[in-house]
Design an enzyme around this catalytic site. Structure first.
Site, PDB file in Angstrom:
ATOM      1  N   CYS A  44      -2.203   1.539  -2.331  1.00 25.24           N
ATOM      2  CA  CYS A  44      -2.676   2.187  -1.126  1.00 25.24           C
ATOM      3  C   CYS A  44      -3.721   1.476  -0.582  1.00 25.24           C
ATOM      4  O   CYS A  44      -4.800   1.062  -1.336  1.00 25.24           O
ATOM      5  CB  CYS A  44      -2.930   3.698  -1.426  1.00 25.24           C
ATOM      6  SG  CYS A  44      -3.451   4.788  -0.070  1.00 25.24           S
ATOM      7  N   ASP A  46      -6.279   2.970   0.528  1.00 22.60           N
ATOM      8  CA  ASP A  46      -7.282   3.680   0.595  1.00 22.60           C
ATOM      9  C   ASP A  46      -8.481   3.017  -0.268  1.00 22.60           C
ATOM     10  O   ASP A  46      -8.428   2.443  -1.136  1.00 22.60           O
ATOM     11  CB  ASP A  46      -7.061   4.940  -0.692  1.00 22.60           C
ATOM     12  CG  ASP A  46      -7.974   5.991  -0.448  1.00 22.60           C
ATOM     13  OD1 ASP A  46      -9.264   5.853  -0.895  1.00 22.60           O
ATOM     14  OD2 ASP A  46      -7.766   7.150  -0.159  1.00 22.60           O
ATOM     15  N   ARG A  48     -11.040   3.709  -1.767  1.00 20.94           N
ATOM     16  CA  ARG A  48     -11.437   4.346  -3.111  1.00 20.94           C
ATOM     17  C   ARG A  48     -10.538   3.859  -4.374  1.00 20.94           C
ATOM     18  O   ARG A  48     -11.018   4.414  -5.256  1.00 20.94           O
ATOM     19  CB  ARG A  48     -11.417   5.879  -3.044  1.00 20.94           C
ATOM     20  CG  ARG A  48     -12.307   6.361  -2.020  1.00 20.94           C
ATOM     21  CD  ARG A  48     -12.019   7.984  -1.683  1.00 20.94           C
ATOM     22  NE  ARG A  48     -10.624   8.014  -1.237  1.00 20.94           N
ATOM     23  CZ  ARG A  48      -9.933   9.269  -1.083  1.00 20.94           C
ATOM     24  NH1 ARG A  48     -10.710  10.604  -1.401  1.00 20.94           N
ATOM     25  NH2 ARG A  48      -8.889   9.463  -0.588  1.00 20.94           N
ATOM     26  N   HIS A 105      -2.376   7.199  -6.247  1.00 18.33           N
ATOM     27  CA  HIS A 105      -3.638   7.828  -6.738  1.00 18.33           C
ATOM     28  C   HIS A 105      -3.601   9.107  -6.007  1.00 18.33           C
ATOM     29  O   HIS A 105      -2.963   9.648  -5.077  1.00 18.33           O
ATOM     30  CB  HIS A 105      -4.941   6.780  -5.868  1.00 18.33           C
ATOM     31  CG  HIS A 105      -4.993   7.118  -4.451  1.00 18.33           C
ATOM     32  ND1 HIS A 105      -5.713   7.865  -3.772  1.00 18.33           N
ATOM     33  CD2 HIS A 105      -4.287   6.232  -3.471  1.00 18.33           C
ATOM     34  CE1 HIS A 105      -5.460   7.732  -2.325  1.00 18.33           C
ATOM     35  NE2 HIS A 105      -4.637   6.720  -2.439  1.00 18.33           N
ATOM     36  N   CYS A 108      -4.274  10.997  -1.763  1.00 17.51           N
ATOM     37  CA  CYS A 108      -3.576  10.353  -1.048  1.00 17.51           C
ATOM     38  C   CYS A 108      -3.493  11.105   0.775  1.00 17.51           C
ATOM     39  O   CYS A 108      -2.859  11.873   0.628  1.00 17.51           O
ATOM     40  CB  CYS A 108      -2.504   9.700  -1.425  1.00 17.51           C
ATOM     41  SG  CYS A 108      -1.700   8.335  -0.327  1.00 17.51           S
TER      42      CYS A 108
END
Length: 220
Positions: A44, A46, A48, A105, A108
């Site tokens: 992803c 993302d 993080r 993860h 999301c």
């Protein structure tokens, strides 16, 4: 005004004075000889959940493609623009990777959007909504389950999306052929941002379980 954000320039300075200095010969060899990663990770966007950080990978070790919610669309050579499919084509056909890992993860945002299809689009193009429609049938089924809490539905769809992406990988003829020949392995993983727990998908059952990795001494 600097040409790049100060935080990036500071990070680059640390990289050059630290990791690059320690691994100069590795970087020079990669520049001279090219990359030969054994594993591709579809992850992803993302911030993080960076695969290189999670798996402790160095330069040249992972070929990474990132998109919203780590999705793989079905094989569809229709002449349109397909970023994820292009990355897959290069990884499998040119680099000859031996593993493809789809890593989702927790928490999301893309999955949250898929569970709330009636939400206001972020822009008139609604690119996120159209992209997440890859999951529409399963998202509708999960969203309709009143016996689950919102958090349970979120986690469930995050993991189902990984299985969906792996199923879509097998619609690519060259991926299916290499998997049948034992030259390519497809894996699923799910990472919990809060606890750093990594869950791996059993290829036979589709269940997610924690690999036997000793993290007892880690500071949580």
């Amino acid at each position: 005004m600097t040409l790049l954000p100060d935080t990036l320039l500071s990070g680059y300075r640390s990289f050059v004075q630290g990791r690059y200095l320690q691994e100069t010969q590795t970087y020079r060899a990669l520049a001279r000889d090219g990359q030969t990663p054994e594993t591709m990770v579809i992850a992803c966007c993302d911030s993080r959940a960076a695969p290189e950080t999670i798996f402790g990978a160095g330069a040249g070790e992972l070929f990474v493609a990132r998109n919203v919610a780590n999705l793989v669309p079905p094989y569809n050579p229709d002449g349109e623009f397909h970023g994820t499919s292009a990355a897959l084509e290069f990884a499998v056909q040119a680099l000859k990777v031996r593993n493809i890992v789809v890593m989702g993860h927790g928490r999301c945002g893309g999955i949250k959007a898929a569970l709330s299809p009636g939400s206001e689009p972020l822009s008139p193009g609604d690119f996120i909504g159209k992209w997440m429609s890859i999951l529409q049938p399963v998202a509708e089924t999960v969203a309709a389950n009143a016996l689950m809490t919102s958090g349970e539905r979120q986690t469930a769809l995050e993991r189902i999306s990984i299985r969906t992406s792996i199923a879509n990988l097998r619609t690519f003829p060259y991926i299916a052929a290499r998997e049948r020949a034992g030259e390519l392995r497809l894996c699923g993983a799910w990472f919990d941002i809060s606890t750093a727990e990594l869950w791996a998908m059993d290829p036979e059952t589709g269940d997610f379980q924690r690999p036997l990795v000793d993290v007892e001494d880690a500071v949580i």
